[in-house]
Design a protein around this motif. Structure first.
Motif, PDB file in Angstrom:
ATOM      1  N   LEU A 247       0.826  -1.205   0.000  1.00 31.77           N
ATOM      2  CA  LEU A 247       0.000   0.000   0.000  1.00 31.77           C
ATOM      3  C   LEU A 247       0.859   1.253   0.000  1.00 31.77           C
ATOM      4  CD1 LEU A 247      -2.845   1.130   0.103  1.00 31.77           C
ATOM      5  CD2 LEU A 247      -2.772   0.955   2.593  1.00 31.77           C
ATOM      6  N   ASP A 248       1.998   1.251   0.783  1.00 31.95           N
ATOM      7  CA  ASP A 248       2.884   2.403   0.784  1.00 31.95           C
ATOM      8  C   ASP A 248       3.510   2.629  -0.596  1.00 31.95           C
ATOM      9  OD1 ASP A 248       2.329   2.784   3.443  1.00 31.95           O
ATOM     10  OD2 ASP A 248       4.091   1.659   4.163  1.00 31.95           O
ATOM     11  N   GLU A 249       3.919   1.541  -1.212  1.00 34.29           N
ATOM     12  CA  GLU A 249       4.526   1.671  -2.559  1.00 34.29           C
ATOM     13  C   GLU A 249       3.504   2.166  -3.572  1.00 34.29           C
ATOM     14  OE1 GLU A 249       7.142  -1.055  -5.685  1.00 34.29           O
ATOM     15  OE2 GLU A 249       6.553  -1.855  -3.694  1.00 34.29           O
ATOM     16  N   ALA A 250       2.247   1.695  -3.440  1.00 38.28           N
ATOM     17  CA  ALA A 250       1.209   2.155  -4.351  1.00 38.28           C
ATOM     18  C   ALA A 250       0.890   3.611  -4.138  1.00 38.28           C
ATOM     19  CB  ALA A 250      -0.039   1.296  -4.168  1.00 38.28           C
ATOM     20  N   ALA A 259      -7.853  10.486 -10.304  1.00 38.26           N
ATOM     21  CA  ALA A 259      -8.703   9.388  -9.843  1.00 38.26           C
ATOM     22  C   ALA A 259      -9.086   8.453 -10.985  1.00 38.26           C
ATOM     23  CB  ALA A 259      -9.956   9.965  -9.163  1.00 38.26           C
ATOM     24  N   ALA A 260      -9.241   8.997 -12.188  1.00 42.44           N
ATOM     25  CA  ALA A 260      -9.616   8.150 -13.329  1.00 42.44           C
ATOM     26  C   ALA A 260      -8.471   7.250 -13.756  1.00 42.44           C
ATOM     27  CB  ALA A 260     -10.054   9.024 -14.495  1.00 42.44           C
ATOM     28  N   LYS A 261      -7.221   7.678 -13.471  1.00 45.69           N
ATOM     29  CA  LYS A 261      -6.061   6.887 -13.877  1.00 45.69           C
ATOM     30  C   LYS A 261      -5.728   5.785 -12.893  1.00 45.69           C
ATOM     31  CE  LYS A 261      -1.359   7.493 -15.614  1.00 45.69           C
ATOM     32  NZ  LYS A 261      -0.239   8.425 -15.805  1.00 45.69           N
ATOM     33  N   VAL A 262      -6.277   5.871 -11.692  1.00 48.13           N
ATOM     34  CA  VAL A 262      -5.989   4.856 -10.676  1.00 48.13           C
ATOM     35  C   VAL A 262      -6.814   3.616 -11.011  1.00 48.13           C
ATOM     36  CG1 VAL A 262      -6.060   4.294  -8.216  1.00 48.13           C
ATOM     37  CG2 VAL A 262      -5.487   6.616  -8.964  1.00 48.13           C
ATOM     38  N   THR A 263      -6.221   2.669 -11.688  1.00 46.86           N
ATOM     39  CA  THR A 263      -6.876   1.416 -12.070  1.00 46.86           C
ATOM     40  C   THR A 263      -6.046   0.254 -11.566  1.00 46.86           C
ATOM     41  OG1 THR A 263      -5.752   1.398 -14.201  1.00 46.86           O
ATOM     42  CG2 THR A 263      -7.906   2.450 -14.120  1.00 46.86           C
ATOM     43  N   ALA A 264      -6.691  -0.891 -11.503  1.00 43.10           N
ATOM     44  CA  ALA A 264      -5.989  -2.083 -11.037  1.00 43.10           C
ATOM     45  C   ALA A 264      -4.877  -2.480 -12.004  1.00 43.10           C
ATOM     46  CB  ALA A 264      -6.986  -3.232 -10.871  1.00 43.10           C
ATOM     47  N   GLU A 265      -5.094  -2.338 -13.310  1.00 44.81           N
ATOM     48  CA  GLU A 265      -4.067  -2.717 -14.278  1.00 44.81           C
ATOM     49  C   GLU A 265      -2.855  -1.809 -14.179  1.00 44.81           C
ATOM     50  OE1 GLU A 265      -2.251  -4.927 -17.264  1.00 44.81           O
ATOM     51  OE2 GLU A 265      -3.990  -5.337 -15.988  1.00 44.81           O
ATOM     52  N   GLY A 266      -3.104  -0.480 -14.019  1.00 45.29           N
ATOM     53  CA  GLY A 266      -1.978   0.435 -13.890  1.00 45.29           C
ATOM     54  C   GLY A 266      -1.177   0.187 -12.634  1.00 45.29           C
ATOM     55  N   ILE A 267      -1.863  -0.087 -11.514  1.00 46.34           N
ATOM     56  CA  ILE A 267      -1.156  -0.371 -10.256  1.00 46.34           C
ATOM     57  C   ILE A 267      -0.380  -1.674 -10.377  1.00 46.34           C
ATOM     58  CG2 ILE A 267      -1.512  -0.891  -7.817  1.00 46.34           C
ATOM     59  CD1 ILE A 267      -3.935   0.991  -7.900  1.00 46.34           C
ATOM     60  N   GLU A 270       2.912  -1.023 -12.281  1.00 45.42           N
ATOM     61  CA  GLU A 270       3.901  -0.198 -11.600  1.00 45.42           C
ATOM     62  C   GLU A 270       4.449  -0.868 -10.340  1.00 45.42           C
ATOM     63  OE1 GLU A 270       5.181   2.503 -12.735  1.00 45.42           O
ATOM     64  OE2 GLU A 270       3.889   2.628 -14.503  1.00 45.42           O
ATOM     65  N   VAL A 271       3.584  -1.528  -9.563  1.00 46.21           N
ATOM     66  CA  VAL A 271       3.995  -2.145  -8.308  1.00 46.21           C
ATOM     67  C   VAL A 271       4.492  -3.562  -8.526  1.00 46.21           C
ATOM     68  CG1 VAL A 271       3.180  -2.677  -5.954  1.00 46.21           C
ATOM     69  CG2 VAL A 271       2.339  -0.650  -7.115  1.00 46.21           C
ATOM     70  N   HIS A 272       4.146  -4.182  -9.672  1.00 47.23           N
ATOM     71  CA  HIS A 272       4.550  -5.557  -9.979  1.00 47.23           C
ATOM     72  C   HIS A 272       3.980  -6.530  -8.947  1.00 47.23           C
ATOM     73  CE1 HIS A 272       7.282  -3.967 -13.002  1.00 47.23           C
ATOM     74  NE2 HIS A 272       7.796  -3.137 -12.077  1.00 47.23           N
ATOM     75  N   ALA A 278      -3.596  -5.955  -6.827  1.00 47.83           N
ATOM     76  CA  ALA A 278      -3.771  -4.673  -7.495  1.00 47.83           C
ATOM     77  C   ALA A 278      -5.178  -4.142  -7.287  1.00 47.83           C
ATOM     78  CB  ALA A 278      -3.463  -4.815  -8.987  1.00 47.83           C
ATOM     79  N   ARG A 279      -6.178  -5.004  -7.375  1.00 41.53           N
ATOM     80  CA  ARG A 279      -7.551  -4.554  -7.124  1.00 41.53           C
ATOM     81  C   ARG A 279      -7.733  -4.104  -5.665  1.00 41.53           C
ATOM     82  NH1 ARG A 279      -8.547  -9.019 -10.586  1.00 41.53           N
ATOM     83  NH2 ARG A 279      -8.916 -10.397  -8.800  1.00 41.53           N
ATOM     84  N   MET A 280      -7.112  -4.848  -4.753  1.00 36.11           N
ATOM     85  CA  MET A 280      -7.206  -4.478  -3.340  1.00 36.11           C
ATOM     86  C   MET A 280      -6.562  -3.104  -3.101  1.00 36.11           C
ATOM     87  SD  MET A 280      -5.476  -6.428  -0.090  1.00 36.11           S
ATOM     88  CE  MET A 280      -3.852  -5.973  -0.745  1.00 36.11           C
ATOM     89  N   LEU A 281      -5.403  -2.876  -3.704  1.00 38.04           N
ATOM     90  CA  LEU A 281      -4.734  -1.596  -3.554  1.00 38.04           C
ATOM     91  C   LEU A 281      -5.530  -0.469  -4.192  1.00 38.04           C
ATOM     92  CD1 LEU A 281      -1.055  -2.720  -4.273  1.00 38.04           C
ATOM     93  CD2 LEU A 281      -2.076  -2.252  -2.033  1.00 38.04           C
ATOM     94  N   ARG A 282      -6.135  -0.730  -5.351  1.00 36.74           N
ATOM     95  CA  ARG A 282      -6.951   0.291  -6.013  1.00 36.74           C
ATOM     96  C   ARG A 282      -8.103   0.717  -5.123  1.00 36.74           C
ATOM     97  NH1 ARG A 282     -10.748  -2.095 -10.321  1.00 36.74           N
ATOM     98  NH2 ARG A 282     -11.543  -2.843  -8.298  1.00 36.74           N
TER      99      ARG A 282
END
Length: 296
Positions: A247-250, A259-267, A270-272, A278-282
């Motif tokens: 979560l800190d890295e995200a 807010a529109a760019k914050v998606t599970a695929e993008g996270i 970037e976070v690998h 990724a969905r949980m972090l989003r």
């Protein structure tokens, strides 16, 4: 008409034409002698006039369109010339005894000049027109005749028969089959199964117990066996990150994102991390941003 009938008809025509040529040959020979031809030339003169007529007739039967019209004109011209010379031979008795003066075919000078010009120009015309007709016949390519369709009436009748129905009785209605209900799918927790490098116990196949019309999964009594540990070589050198670290890295990565760019695929890129993480972090990041907006 059968084959023998055609042969007899052509033979009779040849005989008639030969006799007519013999009659015309006498008159044309005397005319040729009167305009200065010797005995050999006078004998061959009828072949020049009447022979070209026969050649033009054959060309008329072979050629088409404009070439056929040209052959008909040559045939008509030489037929008319032969008729005129035979008529003059009948009007001048002196031609029969070869006692007429050279170049004298009529008493009236204009008529005599015209008759002499006609008699002397026919051989030259035979050379020109005969060569042209032969060239046209040799270069003529007849159009191919389309082959007739064999048994056209029968084929039409066959198509009409094929278009009708083959069965006298109408086709029976299709048989409806009762649908078979498939068993309900077993829910699987993809979040837990997608965590990296976590040992997941093997799932034994669960037997299905059919009760009435509804399929119900039966309870398995066999204990589950734990799978072996992952080999050291297959393990990743990267240490496993906790949810808090993820979560800190995200937060750091998406600090400047909208807010529109914050998606599970993008996270995930970037976070690998896994799609589930990724969905949980989003969801966590969007919840934090929503809480921050609502705070005065």
């Amino acid at each position: 008409m059968n084959r023998w009938g055609k042969i007899l008809l052509v033979s009779a025509l040849v005989v008639v034409v030969a006799m007519a040529f013999r009659v015309s040959w006498n008159a044309l020979r005397d005319i040729a002698g009167a305009v200065g031809a010797d005995n050999t030339a006078a004998t061959l003169y009828p072949f020049v006039v009447d022979g070209l007529m026969a050649l033009a007739l054959i060309a008329t039967l072979v050629l088409t369109d404009k070439d056929r019209t040209f052959a008909l004109r040559v045939l008509g011209t030489y037929t008319l010339a032969s008729l005129v010379l035979n008529y003059v031979h009948g009007l001048v008795p002196e031609l029969h005894g070869a006692s007429v003066d050279w170049g004298r075919l009529a008493d009236w000078d204009p008529a005599n000049y015209a008759l002499v010009l006609l008699a002397t120009s026919l051989p030259v015309g035979s050379i020109y027109f005969g060569s042209d007709l032969v060239a046209k016949v040799l270069h003529h390519h007849p159009a191919p005749i389309p082959a007739p369709i064999a048994n056209a009436e029968e084929s039409t009748e066959t198509n009409m028969i094929r278009s009708t129905a083959d069965l006298a009785v109408s086709t029976p209605a299709p048989i409806t089959v009762a649908p078979v209900r498939m068993p309900d799918p077993v829910a699987v927790d993809f979040v837990k199964s997608a965590l990296p490098f976590k040992t997941v116990p093997a799932l034994a196949p669960t037997p299905v117990k059919v009760t009435g019309k509804r399929a119900v999964a039966a309870t398995s009594t066999r204990p589950r066996r734990a799978t072996g540990s992952v080999p050291t070589v297959a393990r990743s050198a990267r240490p496993k990150r906790t949810p808090a670290q993820l979560l800190d890295e995200a937060r750091t990565v998406t600090a400047g994102w909208s807010a529109a760019k914050v998606t599970a695929e993008g996270i995930r890129r970037e976070v690998h991390t896994s799609p589930a993480n990724a969905r949980m972090l989003r969801d966590a990041l969007l919840a934090e941003r929503a809480a921050a907006v609502g705070t005065p």
